[in-house]
Scaffold this active site. Structure first.
Site, PDB file in Angstrom:
ATOM      1  N   ASN A  46       3.372   4.005   5.059  1.00  0.00           N
ATOM      2  CA  ASN A  46       3.232   4.600   3.716  1.00  0.00           C
ATOM      3  C   ASN A  46       2.053   5.566   3.645  1.00  0.00           C
ATOM      4  OD1 ASN A  46       5.389   3.142   2.691  1.00  0.00           O
ATOM      5  ND2 ASN A  46       4.096   1.417   2.084  1.00  0.00           N
ATOM      6  N   HIS A 139       9.399  -2.886  -8.656  1.00  0.00           N
ATOM      7  CA  HIS A 139       8.777  -3.641  -7.554  1.00  0.00           C
ATOM      8  C   HIS A 139       8.653  -5.137  -7.866  1.00  0.00           C
ATOM      9  CE1 HIS A 139       5.308  -4.827  -4.902  1.00  0.00           C
ATOM     10  NE2 HIS A 139       6.058  -4.149  -4.047  1.00  0.00           N
ATOM     11  N   GLU A 191       8.839   2.680 -12.367  1.00  0.00           N
ATOM     12  CA  GLU A 191       8.036   3.271 -11.292  1.00  0.00           C
ATOM     13  C   GLU A 191       8.167   4.791 -11.363  1.00  0.00           C
ATOM     14  OE1 GLU A 191       8.839   1.568  -7.416  1.00  0.00           O
ATOM     15  OE2 GLU A 191       9.018  -0.417  -8.290  1.00  0.00           O
ATOM     16  N   SER A 195      10.205   2.477  -4.820  1.00  0.00           N
ATOM     17  CA  SER A 195       9.699   2.161  -3.483  1.00  0.00           C
ATOM     18  C   SER A 195      10.786   1.996  -2.430  1.00  0.00           C
ATOM     19  CB  SER A 195       8.844   0.899  -3.527  1.00  0.00           C
ATOM     20  OG  SER A 195       9.620  -0.195  -3.947  1.00  0.00           O
ATOM     21  N   ASP A 220       4.215   2.586 -13.097  1.00  0.00           N
ATOM     22  CA  ASP A 220       3.618   2.206 -11.812  1.00  0.00           C
ATOM     23  C   ASP A 220       3.860   3.386 -10.864  1.00  0.00           C
ATOM     24  OD1 ASP A 220       3.129   1.359  -9.253  1.00  0.00           O
ATOM     25  OD2 ASP A 220       4.203  -0.542  -9.419  1.00  0.00           O
ATOM     26  N   HIS A 223       3.856   5.149  -5.556  1.00  0.00           N
ATOM     27  CA  HIS A 223       4.366   6.074  -4.538  1.00  0.00           C
ATOM     28  C   HIS A 223       4.365   7.537  -4.998  1.00  0.00           C
ATOM     29  CE1 HIS A 223       5.656   2.795  -1.891  1.00  0.00           C
ATOM     30  NE2 HIS A 223       5.920   2.160  -3.017  1.00  0.00           N
ATOM     31  N   LYS A 255      -1.096   3.564  -0.338  1.00  0.00           N
ATOM     32  CA  LYS A 255      -0.031   4.437   0.176  1.00  0.00           C
ATOM     33  C   LYS A 255      -0.661   5.791   0.532  1.00  0.00           C
ATOM     34  CE  LYS A 255       2.463   1.134  -1.994  1.00  0.00           C
ATOM     35  NZ  LYS A 255       2.553  -0.170  -1.388  1.00  0.00           N
TER      36      LYS A 255
END
Ligand code: PLP
Length: 399
Positions: A46, A139, A191, A195, A220, A223, A255
């Site tokens: 990541n 997640h 997100e 992910s 969130d 990423h 990440k």
């Protein structure tokens, strides 16, 4: 007793082909790893921008300003664990994501802890009839805390179909139904970049629906931070949005930022509330000062080194375009996460092992990390991969 129960569950997992095991990596970088003397090209990292590999701890420790820092924070933040270096990182993050004046920031030891720390605190208010609304593919850290909060009777958790705005609208409309018990607080969580699928939600429309239904919005961006938006400021910036309609933003450092830890960015009142009621924050040793410095150094590099994001975008496009028309397709993702969905668990593991035999490390993800029959290779492309390295992966997947 426990022994026989554990043995039977492990056997069951083995029979299902789902047993996981740990391994020891002799050496690892963004693009290469060595396990038991065998070298592999790494397509499971990541470290999307190659920062973790480029900024080794030796380099970091040679920066005069940071030589006095300890590895351990020595206590939880409210005891004596909050140092000036933590404040410096909090301010850097607030500036980077363009937080309004009335916002503040709280650091956590991991993204998992930040997510559980926020949600368990928000859904632990006695007498509330609260609703937690989550994208189906959020997640595990978000899902787990929601499930636990529901089990404790603190809220009802409902999942809407992945990235499906009408499904979200339906869930929220039901909560407004006059016949249902009056809901005091609602939180919608998504997100910024998913992910396992690597796709992104339409944040503007999501936030609009959320606000129209008097709910709070939590993003969130584990990423998205570092990768998308102006100078890597994240998914909101990438969609020309501000934090005005985002009540809680979580970013993680493990990440693209190439360090460890996480931050919650929210209004000053929310941060004050979390400081007082988030048990993850109160009862855990604060983020390591050295890790904090690493995050600072890396974020400054991300802001400055636009070439990392350019190279990453070029590599993603190269990989995707070379896979078009082949047996295995990637999902509709423009992010470094380029999953090749196989479906069947054992077939996905078989492909991962076949790649491994040919010197390529691309981990198979299977249930319960992804849904049953959605097993996949979670290929991650980084800015550090060379064209030759990408060609090796492409050749193996397309032949
Ligand atoms: C979307 C998302 N949120 C949170 C986390 C947890 O972050 P951390 O690894 O810092 O605990 C992850 C980790 O994979 C993630 O993918």
């Amino acid at each position: 007793m426990f022994e026989s129960r554990l043995a039977s569950r492990l056997k069951q997992q083995t029979d299902l082909g789902l047993l996981r095991s740990r391994m020891v990596v002799d050496d690892i970088s963004t693009t290469n790893l060595t396990v038991e003397g065998h070298s592999y090209l790494n397509f499971s990292s990541n470290d999307y921008l190659g920062i973790a590999s480029d900024h080794t701890s030796a380099k970091l420790l040679s920066i005069d300003k940071y030589t006095h820092l300890s590895a351990g924070a020595m206590a939880s933040p409210l005891v004596v664990g909050r140092h000036k270096i933590h404040l410096e990182l909090e301010q850097l993050l607030l500036d980077w994501v363009g937080a309004p004046q009335n916002f503040n920031c709280l650091l956590f030891g991991s993204g998992y802890s930040a997510n559980t720390g926020v949600i368990s605190a928000l859904f632990n208010i006695k007498g509330d009839n609260a609703l937690l609304v989550q994208d189906k593919l959020n997640h595990a850290s978000l899902m787990d805390v929601g499930r636990n909060s529901q089990a404790l009777g603190h809220c009802k958790q409902v999942r809407y179909l992945h990235n499906d705005l009408s499904s979200l609208q339906t869930v929220l409309a039901k909560s407004n139904n006059k016949n249902s018990d009056e809901i005091t607080n609602k939180l919608v969580v998504t997100e910024g970049v998913f992910s396992m699928d690597g796709d992104q939600p339409d944040l503007q429309r999501l936030m609009k629906i959320t606000k129209a239904n008097n709910a709070w919005f939590m993003l969130d961006d584990a990423h998205g931070i570092g990768i998308h938006g102006k100078n890597g400021a994240g998914s909101l910036s990438a969609q020309q949005l501000t934090l005005d309609n985002c009540d809680v933003l979580v970013v993680t450092f493990g990440k693209a930022i190439g360090a460890q830890g996480a931050a919650v960015i929210a209004s000053k009142q929310t941060i004050e509330y979390l400081t007082n009621f988030s048990r993850d924050y109160i009862y855990s040793t604060h983020l390591s000062p050295l890790q904090t410095a690493a995050a600072i150094v890396n974020i400054k590099a991300i802001q400055k080194d636009g070439w990392r994001r350019e190279k990453l975008a070029e590599n993603i496009e190269y990989f995707k375009s070379n896979l078009r028309g082949s047996k295995y397709q990637t999902l509709d993702s423009l992010s470094p996460i380029q999953p090749i969905v196989i479906g069947d668990e054992s077939e996905a593991i078989g492909l991962s092992q076949q790649l491994k035999a040919n010197g390529i490390w691309a981990s198979a993800m299977r249930y319960p990390t992804v849904a049953k029959q959605q097993a996949r290779l979670r290929v991650t492309i980084t800015a550090s991969h060379t064209k030759q390295q990408l060609d090796q992966l492409i050749k193996q997947v397309t032949q």
